[in-house]
Design a protein around this motif. Structure first.
Motif, PDB file in Angstrom:
ATOM      1  N   ARG A   8      65.020  73.925  68.692  1.00 33.19           N
ATOM      2  CA  ARG A   8      65.630  74.046  67.364  1.00 33.19           C
ATOM      3  C   ARG A   8      64.978  73.120  66.348  1.00 33.19           C
ATOM      4  N   TRP A   9      64.226  72.126  66.828  1.00 32.63           N
ATOM      5  CA  TRP A   9      63.518  71.238  65.912  1.00 32.63           C
ATOM      6  C   TRP A   9      62.266  71.895  65.328  1.00 32.63           C
ATOM      7  N   TYR A  10      61.817  72.965  65.931  1.00 34.49           N
ATOM      8  CA  TYR A  10      60.584  73.574  65.422  1.00 34.49           C
ATOM      9  C   TYR A  10      60.628  75.097  65.333  1.00 34.49           C
ATOM     10  N   ALA A  11      61.690  75.742  65.821  1.00 32.66           N
ATOM     11  CA  ALA A  11      61.757  77.202  65.789  1.00 32.66           C
ATOM     12  C   ALA A  11      63.092  77.666  65.219  1.00 32.66           C
ATOM     13  N   CYS A  12      63.059  78.782  64.503  1.00 31.58           N
ATOM     14  CA  CYS A  12      64.252  79.347  63.881  1.00 31.58           C
ATOM     15  C   CYS A  12      65.178  79.948  64.935  1.00 31.58           C
ATOM     16  N   SER A  13      66.468  79.699  64.824  1.00 29.85           N
ATOM     17  CA  SER A  13      67.434  80.241  65.778  1.00 29.85           C
ATOM     18  C   SER A  13      67.711  81.723  65.533  1.00 29.85           C
ATOM     19  N   LEU A  14      67.289  82.241  64.381  1.00 34.36           N
ATOM     20  CA  LEU A  14      67.524  83.642  64.041  1.00 34.36           C
ATOM     21  C   LEU A  14      66.361  84.532  64.477  1.00 34.36           C
ATOM     22  N   CYS A  15      65.152  84.260  63.977  1.00 40.99           N
ATOM     23  CA  CYS A  15      63.997  85.093  64.330  1.00 40.99           C
ATOM     24  C   CYS A  15      63.249  84.557  65.549  1.00 40.99           C
ATOM     25  N   GLU A  16      63.573  83.319  65.953  1.00 41.12           N
ATOM     26  CA  GLU A  16      62.988  82.674  67.133  1.00 41.12           C
ATOM     27  C   GLU A  16      61.498  82.401  67.007  1.00 41.12           C
ATOM     28  N   GLN A  17      60.973  82.425  65.782  1.00 44.31           N
ATOM     29  CA  GLN A  17      59.578  82.085  65.554  1.00 44.31           C
ATOM     30  C   GLN A  17      59.474  80.655  65.011  1.00 44.31           C
ATOM     31  N   ASP A  18      58.338  80.023  65.263  1.00 40.90           N
ATOM     32  CA  ASP A  18      58.139  78.646  64.817  1.00 40.90           C
ATOM     33  C   ASP A  18      58.137  78.539  63.295  1.00 40.90           C
ATOM     34  N   TYR A  19      58.678  77.429  62.793  1.00 36.88           N
ATOM     35  CA  TYR A  19      58.526  77.105  61.380  1.00 36.88           C
ATOM     36  C   TYR A  19      57.067  76.720  61.136  1.00 36.88           C
ATOM     37  N   HIS A  20      56.631  76.847  59.883  1.00 40.74           N
ATOM     38  CA  HIS A  20      55.241  76.528  59.587  1.00 40.74           C
ATOM     39  C   HIS A  20      55.139  75.798  58.261  1.00 40.74           C
ATOM     40  N   GLY A  21      53.964  75.240  58.012  1.00 39.79           N
ATOM     41  CA  GLY A  21      53.686  74.572  56.751  1.00 39.79           C
ATOM     42  C   GLY A  21      54.565  73.383  56.467  1.00 39.79           C
ATOM     43  N   VAL A  22      54.930  73.231  55.193  1.00 41.07           N
ATOM     44  CA  VAL A  22      55.686  72.048  54.764  1.00 41.07           C
ATOM     45  C   VAL A  22      57.092  72.012  55.330  1.00 41.07           C
ATOM     46  N   VAL A  23      57.649  73.164  55.693  1.00 39.34           N
ATOM     47  CA  VAL A  23      58.980  73.175  56.317  1.00 39.34           C
ATOM     48  C   VAL A  23      58.894  72.569  57.722  1.00 39.34           C
ATOM     49  N   ALA A  24      57.868  72.947  58.461  1.00 39.72           N
ATOM     50  CA  ALA A  24      57.663  72.361  59.792  1.00 39.72           C
ATOM     51  C   ALA A  24      57.455  70.855  59.691  1.00 39.72           C
ATOM     52  N   CYS A  25      56.748  70.426  58.665  1.00 37.52           N
ATOM     53  CA  CYS A  25      56.501  68.993  58.475  1.00 37.52           C
ATOM     54  C   CYS A  25      57.804  68.239  58.208  1.00 37.52           C
ATOM     55  N   ALA A  26      58.642  68.780  57.330  1.00 43.04           N
ATOM     56  CA  ALA A  26      59.916  68.128  57.020  1.00 43.04           C
ATOM     57  C   ALA A  26      60.801  68.022  58.254  1.00 43.04           C
ATOM     58  N   LEU A  27      60.866  69.085  59.037  1.00 43.85           N
ATOM     59  CA  LEU A  27      61.676  69.060  60.260  1.00 43.85           C
ATOM     60  C   LEU A  27      61.114  68.093  61.292  1.00 43.85           C
ATOM     61  N   LEU A  66      56.104  65.328  65.693  1.00 44.02           N
ATOM     62  CA  LEU A  66      55.687  64.789  64.405  1.00 44.02           C
ATOM     63  C   LEU A  66      54.215  65.098  64.152  1.00 44.02           C
ATOM     64  N   GLY A  67      53.388  64.911  65.165  1.00 39.81           N
ATOM     65  CA  GLY A  67      51.973  65.250  65.023  1.00 39.81           C
ATOM     66  C   GLY A  67      51.773  66.718  64.709  1.00 39.81           C
ATOM     67  N   ASN A  68      52.560  67.572  65.364  1.00 37.94           N
ATOM     68  CA  ASN A  68      52.467  69.017  65.109  1.00 37.94           C
ATOM     69  C   ASN A  68      52.821  69.345  63.655  1.00 37.94           C
ATOM     70  N   GLY A  69      53.916  68.740  63.181  1.00 29.28           N
ATOM     71  CA  GLY A  69      54.356  69.020  61.818  1.00 29.28           C
ATOM     72  C   GLY A  69      53.367  68.543  60.770  1.00 29.28           C
ATOM     73  N   LEU A  70      52.804  67.362  60.983  1.00 32.46           N
ATOM     74  CA  LEU A  70      51.805  66.838  60.053  1.00 32.46           C
ATOM     75  C   LEU A  70      50.573  67.727  60.027  1.00 32.46           C
ATOM     76  N   SER A  71      50.154  68.195  61.189  1.00 31.35           N
ATOM     77  CA  SER A  71      49.008  69.101  61.258  1.00 31.35           C
ATOM     78  C   SER A  71      49.308  70.410  60.553  1.00 31.35           C
ATOM     79  N   ASP A  72      50.528  70.915  60.739  1.00 29.16           N
ATOM     80  CA  ASP A  72      50.906  72.187  60.131  1.00 29.16           C
ATOM     81  C   ASP A  72      50.871  72.119  58.610  1.00 29.16           C
ATOM     82  N   ALA A  73      51.173  70.949  58.071  1.00 23.97           N
ATOM     83  CA  ALA A  73      51.134  70.758  56.620  1.00 23.97           C
ATOM     84  C   ALA A  73      49.773  70.250  56.151  1.00 23.97           C
ATOM     85  N   ARG A  74      48.807  70.221  57.049  1.00 20.49           N
ATOM     86  CA  ARG A  74      47.428  69.817  56.757  1.00 20.49           C
ATOM     87  C   ARG A  74      47.289  68.338  56.398  1.00 20.49           C
TER      88      ARG A  74
END
Length: 378
Positions: A145-164, A189-197
């Motif tokens: 739940r820290w990185y994937a949506c509970s509705l569509c079950e796909q990973d968050y990406h970009g700046v939203v992934a970084c914030a989470l 945290l490393g994943n989120g920072l990478s996702d937001a470039r």
């Protein structure tokens, strides 16, 4: 720790070098920088505030989280206009007054939420699993739940992934260094920072993660995962030789540890192929992927993002090769046409994976048209 540099001169301190402020744990390379920070850097007015927040690491994480949420809500403002959070049903968060985000594969009116609501939901689910001793499998599932949506079950990406990811790290950083949840929070945290470039920031986190695992004598499984993450960051920073060397080791290690049909081995294979492609070693790229793509399609399925990424990497190796034949260019286009439709159906048109495949397909078609059109013709 991810505050691995002196607060004044940015000297790299690793996990244990230098000294800390006795009150708030801000790190310095030595007494001179600590004194300078107190007299000239404003630490005399911040020290009590940092201590009250839980120390330098917690204070930094709280601040970075707030900044990341602001960036994410601003980036999503147009998409979220007139919508409400599917968790709290409000447009503005009742406490933080933050706006909404949506960074998954939800479409229409689904998937809008506050980062704070998503974080609180994940925190509660994790706490329940730990309090009720539900076991590692349940913990790992709920950590999603820290990185994937509970509705569509796909990973968050970009700046939203970084914030989470900052929300996740600030929640668990106070735990002991050997704590499993703290360690995976650092990885996240490393994943989120990478996702937001934010690749330089991610590099610091990746190095810290790997160093900590080695200091703790972690299992090879965990060390290989950290090495793979670090290699990805090296590649994003253009340090291709370092990335290739590490990814070769990771792929070899995964084959020995997990076997050729394991998902982690397939991830390592695609990473190895990407590094080879960056160095224009196209023949080797095609050799690796011709062996592993059929395995991915059989084991993971045609809709899996790893399968789609493999096929995209293979197509790029075909059409970017200066020695590509007309048949190679046609194969590149054919290889991408089905994944493009699959990505659009599964992830939606706004997802980075879909956009990446579409862009690659356009380039492959352009290369094919250029070869098929006789020189000098209209």
């Amino acid at each position: 720790m991810i505050l691995t540099q002196c607060a004044v001169c940015a000297t790299e301190l690793g996990l244990s070098l230098g000294k800390k402020c006795g009150r708030c744990s801000t790190r310095y390379c030595g007494a001179a920088c600590q004194e300078q920070h107190w007299k000239e850097g404003g630490h005399d007015t911040l020290c009590k505030k940092i201590k009250k927040a839980g120390g330098a690491e917690q204070y930094n994480a709280n601040k970075k989280y707030a900044e990341a949420v602001s960036v994410a809500t601003e980036a999503c403002a147009e998409d979220t206009k007139g919508q409400t959070c599917y968790i709290c049903t409000q447009a503005l968060h009742w406490k933080t007054k933050e706006g909404l985000v949506r960074g998954c594969s939800c479409r229409g009116t689904a998937g809008f939420a506050h980062v704070s609501c998503l974080a609180e939901q994940a925190k509660i689910l994790m706490a329940e699993a730990e309090e009720n001793n539900l076991g590692a499998k349940a913990l790992n599932a709920r950590f999603g739940r820290w990185y994937a949506c509970s509705l569509c079950e796909q990973d968050y990406h970009g700046v939203v992934a970084c914030a989470l990811s900052w929300a996740c790290w600030k929640t668990y950083l106070g735990r002991p260094k050997a704590d499993h949840i703290r360690r995976v929070a650092l990885t996240q945290l490393g994943n989120g920072l990478s996702d937001a470039r934010h690749h330089l920031d991610a590099l610091s986190v990746r190095k810290t993660d790997l160093l900590m695992l080695r200091c703790l004598g972690a299992p090879e499984e965990n060390v290989l995962a950290a090495q793979g993450n670090l290699a990805s960051t090296y590649q994003s920073l253009g340090r291709f030789e370092e990335a290739l060397s590490m990814r070769r080791d990771v792929y070899s290690g995964r084959l020995k540890l997990n076997g050729e049909e394991h998902e982690y081995t397939l991830v390592a294979a695609n990473g190895y192929a990407l590094s080879l492609k960056q160095l224009n070693r196209f023949k080797e790229v095609k050799s690796v992927l011709r062996k592993t793509m059929p395995v991915a399609r059989r084991v993971l399925g045609e809709n899996h993002d790893r399968t789609l990424k493999m096929r995209t990497t293979y197509a790029r190796a075909l059409y970017e090769d200066p020695g590509a034949t007309l048949d190679d260019l046609r194969e590149a286009v054919t290889t991408l046409e089905e994944p493009e439709q699959t990505a659009r159906r599964v992830f939606g048109g706004a997802h980075p994976l879909t956009a990446g495949i579409e862009g690659t397909l356009r380039k492959a078609r352009a290369a094919l048209r250029a070869r098929e059109t006789p020189s000098g013709s209209a």
